[in-house]
Scaffold this motif. Structure first.
Motif, PDB file in Angstrom:
ATOM      1  N   LYS A   6     -29.897  71.068  56.000  1.00  0.00           N
ATOM      2  CA  LYS A   6     -30.385  72.192  56.789  1.00  0.00           C
ATOM      3  C   LYS A   6     -31.364  71.652  57.807  1.00  0.00           C
ATOM      4  N   SER A  10     -34.377  78.880  57.589  1.00  0.00           N
ATOM      5  CA  SER A  10     -33.986  80.272  57.660  1.00  0.00           C
ATOM      6  C   SER A  10     -34.125  80.917  56.284  1.00  0.00           C
ATOM      7  N   LYS A  11     -34.467  82.182  56.275  1.00  0.00           N
ATOM      8  CA  LYS A  11     -34.529  82.915  55.022  1.00  0.00           C
ATOM      9  C   LYS A  11     -33.192  83.586  54.718  1.00  0.00           C
ATOM     10  N   ILE A  12     -32.209  83.348  55.586  1.00  0.00           N
ATOM     11  CA  ILE A  12     -30.874  83.898  55.381  1.00  0.00           C
ATOM     12  C   ILE A  12     -30.094  82.930  54.495  1.00  0.00           C
ATOM     13  N   PRO A  13     -29.564  83.401  53.383  1.00  0.00           N
ATOM     14  CA  PRO A  13     -28.805  82.507  52.489  1.00  0.00           C
ATOM     15  C   PRO A  13     -27.558  81.953  53.176  1.00  0.00           C
ATOM     16  N   ASP A  14     -27.174  80.742  52.780  1.00  0.00           N
ATOM     17  CA  ASP A  14     -26.009  80.083  53.375  1.00  0.00           C
ATOM     18  C   ASP A  14     -24.753  80.939  53.284  1.00  0.00           C
ATOM     19  N   GLU A  16     -24.421  84.100  53.417  1.00  0.00           N
ATOM     20  CA  GLU A  16     -24.425  85.153  54.433  1.00  0.00           C
ATOM     21  C   GLU A  16     -24.165  84.575  55.822  1.00  0.00           C
ATOM     22  N   LEU A  17     -24.724  83.411  56.117  1.00  0.00           N
ATOM     23  CA  LEU A  17     -24.454  82.757  57.401  1.00  0.00           C
ATOM     24  C   LEU A  17     -22.973  82.415  57.529  1.00  0.00           C
ATOM     25  N   ILE A  20     -20.967  85.542  58.316  1.00  0.00           N
ATOM     26  CA  ILE A  20     -21.119  85.907  59.735  1.00  0.00           C
ATOM     27  C   ILE A  20     -20.252  84.992  60.595  1.00  0.00           C
TER      28      ILE A  20
END
Length: 56
Positions: A6, A10-14, A16-17, A20
């Motif tokens: 990484k 980011s506080k967005i979990p992998d 979820e990325l 997207i």
């Protein structure tokens, strides 16, 4: 599948990325395969080459 490092915090979990990215990828591919996308990419490449010739 290999783990990649990484490069951001980011506080967005992998997962979820990745979800997207799976949604966006088909639209991005179709854009860059279109005439408009090819033209925009060629313009971007020319701009990058021009900036490479004239470093700041």
């Amino acid at each position: 599948m290999t783990q990649r490092k990484k490069q951001y915090h980011s506080k967005i979990p992998d997962y979820e990325l990745e979800a997207i990215a799976r949604c966006l990828l088909p639209d991005m591919q179709s854009y860059f395969e279109s005439d408009e996308g090819k033209r925009a990419f060629a313009e971007w490449q020319a701009q990058q080459q021009k900036q490479g010739d004239n470093p700041k």
